[in-house]
Design a protein around this motif. Structure first.
Motif, short mmCIF file in Angstrom:
data_model
loop_
_atom_site.label_atom_id
_atom_site.label_comp_id
_atom_site.label_asym_id
_atom_site.label_seq_id
_atom_site.Cartn_x
_atom_site.Cartn_y
_atom_site.Cartn_z
N LYS A 207 -12.35 -0.85 0.14
CA LYS A 207 -12.12 0.39 -0.61
C LYS A 207 -10.71 0.93 -0.40
O LYS A 207 -10.31 1.88 -1.06
N ILE A 208 -10.00 0.35 0.54
CA ILE A 208 -8.67 0.86 0.86
C ILE A 208 -7.61 0.10 0.09
O ILE A 208 -7.63 -1.07 -0.04
N THR B 49 -1.47 7.69 0.58
CA THR B 49 -2.84 7.46 0.10
C THR B 49 -3.68 6.78 1.18
O THR B 49 -4.82 7.16 1.42
N LEU B 50 -3.09 5.79 1.85
CA LEU B 50 -3.80 5.08 2.91
C LEU B 50 -4.17 6.02 4.05
O LEU B 50 -5.30 6.02 4.54
N GLU C 254 -15.85 -0.99 4.25
CA GLU C 254 -14.85 0.06 4.05
C GLU C 254 -13.44 -0.45 3.76
O GLU C 254 -12.70 0.18 3.01
N PHE C 255 -13.05 -1.57 4.33
CA PHE C 255 -11.69 -2.07 4.13
C PHE C 255 -11.43 -2.42 2.66
O PHE C 255 -10.31 -2.28 2.18
N LYS D 176 -7.09 8.17 3.13
CA LYS D 176 -8.35 7.41 3.17
C LYS D 176 -8.80 7.20 4.62
O LYS D 176 -9.98 7.34 4.93
N LEU D 177 -7.87 6.87 5.49
CA LEU D 177 -8.22 6.67 6.90
C LEU D 177 -8.71 7.97 7.53
O LEU D 177 -9.67 7.97 8.31
N LEU E 55 -4.62 -3.15 9.34
CA LEU E 55 -5.69 -2.16 9.23
C LEU E 55 -6.70 -2.46 10.33
O LEU E 55 -7.10 -3.62 10.51
N LEU F 33 -12.24 8.48 6.41
CA LEU F 33 -13.15 7.59 7.13
C LEU F 33 -13.38 8.07 8.56
O LEU F 33 -14.51 8.02 9.06
N PHE G 131 0.84 -1.19 0.00
CA PHE G 131 0.00 0.00 0.00
C PHE G 131 0.87 1.24 0.00
O PHE G 131 2.00 1.23 0.47
N PHE H 147 -10.60 4.47 12.62
CA PHE H 147 -9.83 3.66 11.69
C PHE H 147 -8.37 4.05 11.84
O PHE H 147 -8.03 5.23 11.89
#
Length: 129
Positions: free
Chosen positions: A128-129, A72-73, A125-126, A76-77, A96, A80, A68, A89
């Protein structure tokens, strides 16, 4: 810890072998952990922390991830965490995690409902990550 005992009673009543549940006792709390099969054969790790006050409970839904982009991660977190107010998250190492806290009022039903809700949210949701 009546809620923890009630949890084990429920699990046993559902035909689940409690030997599959890992348990660790700490000062003022007990952590249990077990695998849960999700969509697409993904295995989640569920951890529940029962505190001795028989009210506070923390629920963790965890999934390992690899390959990953960290920036970016984290974005996203962050998104969320802005979207959902009753869960958090985060990532720790390559795990994760969705974390929640509830006041169970000593009722295992409250724990079970929140656990199922958290697993469903993590599954949604996971991916989408």
């Amino acid at each position: 810890m009546n809620t923890l005992t009630a949890f084990y009673d429920y699990v046993t009543s559902q035909g689940i072998d409690i030997k599959a549940i890992y348990e660790e006792k700490g000062e003022g709390f007990v952590v249990i952990s077990f695998p849960e099969r999700g969509d697409n054969d993904c295995i989640y790790n569920i951890a529940i922390v029962f505190y001795e006050n028989d009210n506070d409970v923390e629920i963790y839904v965890r999934k390992p991830i690899k390959d990953f982009d960290e920036l970016t991660l984290l974005r996203k977190l962050n998104n969320l965490n802005c979207e959902y107010t009753d869960v958090t998250f985060f990532i720790d190492e390559n795990i994760l995690t969705l974390k929640s806290h509830l006041l169970s009022q000593g009722k295992v039903e409250n724990v079970l409902i929140k656990m199922v809700t958290d697993v469903q949210l993590a599954q949604a949701e996971f991916v989408k990550i």
